[in-house]
Design a protein around this motif. Structure first.
Motif, PDB file in Angstrom:
ATOM      1  N   ALA A  54      -5.836   5.286   2.599  1.00  0.00           N
ATOM      2  CA  ALA A  54      -6.673   4.519   3.527  1.00  0.00           C
ATOM      3  C   ALA A  54      -7.988   5.258   3.798  1.00  0.00           C
ATOM      4  O   ALA A  54      -9.061   4.650   3.817  1.00  0.00           O
ATOM      5  N   HIS A  55      -7.914   6.580   3.977  1.00  0.00           N
ATOM      6  CA  HIS A  55      -9.137   7.363   4.219  1.00  0.00           C
ATOM      7  C   HIS A  55     -10.043   7.342   2.977  1.00  0.00           C
ATOM      8  O   HIS A  55     -11.263   7.229   3.092  1.00  0.00           O
ATOM      9  N   LEU A  56      -9.438   7.470   1.808  1.00  0.00           N
ATOM     10  CA  LEU A  56     -10.239   7.457   0.575  1.00  0.00           C
ATOM     11  C   LEU A  56     -10.996   6.145   0.457  1.00  0.00           C
ATOM     12  O   LEU A  56     -12.191   6.118   0.153  1.00  0.00           O
ATOM     13  N   LEU A  57     -10.316   5.032   0.707  1.00  0.00           N
ATOM     14  CA  LEU A  57     -10.970   3.720   0.616  1.00  0.00           C
ATOM     15  C   LEU A  57     -12.144   3.620   1.579  1.00  0.00           C
ATOM     16  O   LEU A  57     -13.194   3.077   1.221  1.00  0.00           O
ATOM     17  N   GLU A  58     -11.974   4.153   2.778  1.00  0.00           N
ATOM     18  CA  GLU A  58     -13.075   4.101   3.764  1.00  0.00           C
ATOM     19  C   GLU A  58     -14.303   4.857   3.265  1.00  0.00           C
ATOM     20  O   GLU A  58     -15.426   4.551   3.635  1.00  0.00           O
ATOM     21  N   ALA A 116       1.203  -0.313   2.644  1.00  0.00           N
ATOM     22  CA  ALA A 116       1.266  -0.311   1.177  1.00  0.00           C
ATOM     23  C   ALA A 116       0.825  -1.666   0.632  1.00  0.00           C
ATOM     24  O   ALA A 116       0.113  -1.749  -0.381  1.00  0.00           O
ATOM     25  N   GLU A 117       1.212  -2.720   1.330  1.00  0.00           N
ATOM     26  CA  GLU A 117       0.813  -4.057   0.883  1.00  0.00           C
ATOM     27  C   GLU A 117      -0.713  -4.216   0.955  1.00  0.00           C
ATOM     28  O   GLU A 117      -1.339  -4.764   0.052  1.00  0.00           O
ATOM     29  N   ALA A 118      -1.298  -3.693   2.035  1.00  0.00           N
ATOM     30  CA  ALA A 118      -2.759  -3.781   2.185  1.00  0.00           C
ATOM     31  C   ALA A 118      -3.474  -2.988   1.091  1.00  0.00           C
ATOM     32  O   ALA A 118      -4.588  -3.321   0.701  1.00  0.00           O
ATOM     33  N   LEU A 119      -2.816  -1.949   0.598  1.00  0.00           N
ATOM     34  CA  LEU A 119      -3.421  -1.128  -0.468  1.00  0.00           C
ATOM     35  C   LEU A 119      -3.227  -1.772  -1.839  1.00  0.00           C
ATOM     36  O   LEU A 119      -3.876  -1.385  -2.818  1.00  0.00           O
ATOM     37  N   GLU A 166     -11.717   5.340  -4.915  1.00  0.00           N
ATOM     38  CA  GLU A 166     -10.492   4.631  -5.310  1.00  0.00           C
ATOM     39  C   GLU A 166      -9.295   5.582  -5.336  1.00  0.00           C
ATOM     40  O   GLU A 166      -9.305   6.594  -6.052  1.00  0.00           O
ATOM     41  N   PRO A 167      -8.237   5.270  -4.600  1.00  0.00           N
ATOM     42  CA  PRO A 167      -7.005   6.064  -4.694  1.00  0.00           C
ATOM     43  C   PRO A 167      -6.031   5.422  -5.682  1.00  0.00           C
ATOM     44  O   PRO A 167      -6.054   4.207  -5.890  1.00  0.00           O
ATOM     45  N   LEU A 168      -5.198   6.232  -6.269  1.00  0.00           N
ATOM     46  CA  LEU A 168      -4.048   5.721  -7.019  1.00  0.00           C
ATOM     47  C   LEU A 168      -2.838   6.498  -6.507  1.00  0.00           C
ATOM     48  O   LEU A 168      -2.746   7.717  -6.693  1.00  0.00           O
ATOM     49  N   VAL A 169      -1.948   5.790  -5.814  1.00  0.00           N
ATOM     50  CA  VAL A 169      -0.796   6.439  -5.189  1.00  0.00           C
ATOM     51  C   VAL A 169       0.414   6.253  -6.100  1.00  0.00           C
ATOM     52  O   VAL A 169       0.744   5.120  -6.479  1.00  0.00           O
TER      53      VAL A 169
END
Ligand SMILES: Cc1cc2nc3c(=O)[nH]c(=O)nc-3n(C[C@H](O)[C@H](O)[C@H](O)COP(=O)(O)OP(=O)(O)OC[C@H]3O[C@@H](n4cnc5c(N)ncnc54)[C@H](O)[C@@H]3O)c2cc1C
Length: 435
Positions: free
Chosen positions: A21-25, A94-97, A29-32
């Motif tokens: 979430a912090h990366l997106l802000e 997780a759904e929001a991501l 781009e994150p990949l978890v």
């Protein structure tokens, strides 16, 4: 370093998802990557346990902003169970991501692409190479501009053996189902049995409280509580800024005081013998706990450092925590762990762009809190985004931990004193623990 590569986050627990979430802000781009079949897989495994923190202490601020944009409403006050933490916060997050979270992928190793640990030349300019294996056995090779390892410690519980090695016979007894390493979801099946709880932390206290309730309901049940050191008085520290956590030890000690549970202090398990379907625990002083039907070993967790072996890391040799914060959280020194906020500075590794975060950053230290991790994540992501001023800021004053068992055991002086900084007040009423 190619900026179009994602930042790879290992683990979709509370901390890994907060990092995303912090990366997106910050427009990164994150990949978890998550080994479980859903986000929050480790928390779901202790879903029956009620947390000692209230909802506001369990929600990361960037995650909240991301979720609120989807129409999600934060749960109010109250102490959720692990299952509720997953259902009402981690799963929606997780759904929001979306497809930035890939489940069913177990990370098996991390390196610099084309550079093993020894090679200096061009090292920092190379992307990270993350190896994993998907649920169907497919091997994966992924590249990232940075890697945040938030894979926790849940999968690696410590043994009952007091030396940190499994006691003689422990593995075989565990394979036979006679030892478990988790707070049991239900204790009903232990009615009328002789149960030994090994360990002195909050999880052990939690199990003891549940079993003490069973002794009331099923009087033939026998419960012993084997502790390596002295009685864990610090568990019920009145100074604990988390009242529900402070109350745990008090309730366990009540069960000892009224005779429902027999506390065996100074018991250092060296051997677990099997006789028929029952066990004998043997201490290093020759004492024995005989005719035991089941052992619940709750002696803490340790990080899996094998996946970071090919990276250059600074890990404390004793705690297996990030070296830069070990001094702050060492239970040998800080019996109550006046744990302050830690960020990018303390968490920096010799491998630029790689960080251990969340519960894993604490290694074997038992004082990790979600809030501690959310502040780590905020600071580290700001650093990755080039906002060094925000990374250096401390946006949180943490509560005392109230964990006193370490110093008590080694005979050190207790430092169970109020926190130096003005702590934030976290909750006012104790959470119910189902007995
Ligand atoms: C019983 C219990 C009660 C707790 N109560 C509280 C409380 O009340 N308040 C509080 O602040 N803290 C509490 N904590 C401490 C802490 O906040 C939690 O442990 C929290 O879950 C830690 O978050 P994390 O994201 O660091 O790790 P985890 O929640 O463990 O998440 C790590 C994730 O990484 C995944 N993973 C592991 N290895 C790999 C791999 N190789 N590849 C891919 N994925 C991997 C796991 O499946 C997991 O989903 C509690 C802990 C426990 C165990």
């Amino acid at each position: 370093m190619p900026q179009q590569l994602p930042v790879i986050v290992i683990g979709a627990g509370p901390q890994g998802l907060a990092a995303a979430a912090h990366l997106l802000e910050h427009g990164i781009e994150p990949l978890v990557l998550e080994r479980g079949s859903a986000a929050g897989a480790a928390v779901a495994e202790w879903g029956h346990v009620r947390l000692f923190s209230e909802w506001p202490e369990l929600i990361d601020r960037a995650a909240r902003r991301l979720l609120e944009a989807t129409g999600w409403a934060a749960p109010g006050a109250g102490y959720p169970t692990g299952g509720e933490w997953v259902a009402r916060y981690l799963a929606p997050l997780a759904e929001a991501l979306g497809d930035r979270v890939r489940t069913g992928v177990t990370v098996t190793g991390i390196s610099r692409a084309g550079r093993d640990k020894v090679v200096n030349a061009g090292r920092a300019a190379q992307p990270f190479e993350v190896r994993g294996v998907a649920a169907d056995g497919t091997e994966l090779r992924l590249l990232g501009r940075a890697v945040l390892d938030a894979s926790g410690t849940w999968n690696h519980p410590n043994p009952a053996g007091a030396s940190g090695l499994p006691a003689l016979g422990e593995k075989q007894a565990a394979q036979a189902g006679l030892i478990s390493y988790r707070i049991p979801p239900s204790v009903a099946q232990l009615a009328g049995k002789h149960v030994v709880v090994v360990g002195s932390g909050h999880s052990a206290a939690h199990a003891v409280i549940r079993l003490a309730g069973l002794v009331r309901r099923a009087p033939g049940t026998r419960v012993e509580w084997a502790i390596r050191g002295g009685a864990p008085s610090g568990l019920s520290s009145a100074d604990d800024q988390l009242p529900a956590r402070g109350a745990l030890g008090g309730r366990a000690q009540e069960a000892v005081a009224d005779g429902r549970v027999v506390q065996v202090t100074g018991f250092r398990t060296t051997e677990i013998r099997r006789t028929g379907g029952r066990l004998s625990l043997v201490g290093d002083d020759g004492r024995r706990l005989d005719d035991v039907d089941h052992v619940i070993a709750l002696t803490g967790f340790r990080p899996d450092l094998s996946i970071v072996r090919e990276l250059r890391t600074a890990i404390d040799p004793g705690l297996e925590a990030v070296a830069g914060l070990a001094g702050e959280i060492d239970p040998n020194v800080h019996s109550c762990g006046t744990v302050r906020a830690t960020g990018a500075l303390e968490l920096a590794q010799p491998e630029p762009g790689f960080y251990l975060l969340g519960a894993k950053s604490y290694g074997r230290a038992p004082t990790f809190l979600a809030l501690t991790g959310y502040e780590q994540v905020r600071s580290v992501v700001a650093e990755l985004a080039g906002d060094h001023e925000a990374a250096a800021r401390n946006e949180l004053v943490l509560p005392e931990s109230g964990v006193c068992s370490g110093a008590a055991e080694v005979g050190g002086a207790s430092c169970c004193a109020p926190a130096q900084k003005q702590p934030i007040r976290l909750g006012v009423k104790p959470a119910p623990v189902e007995a």
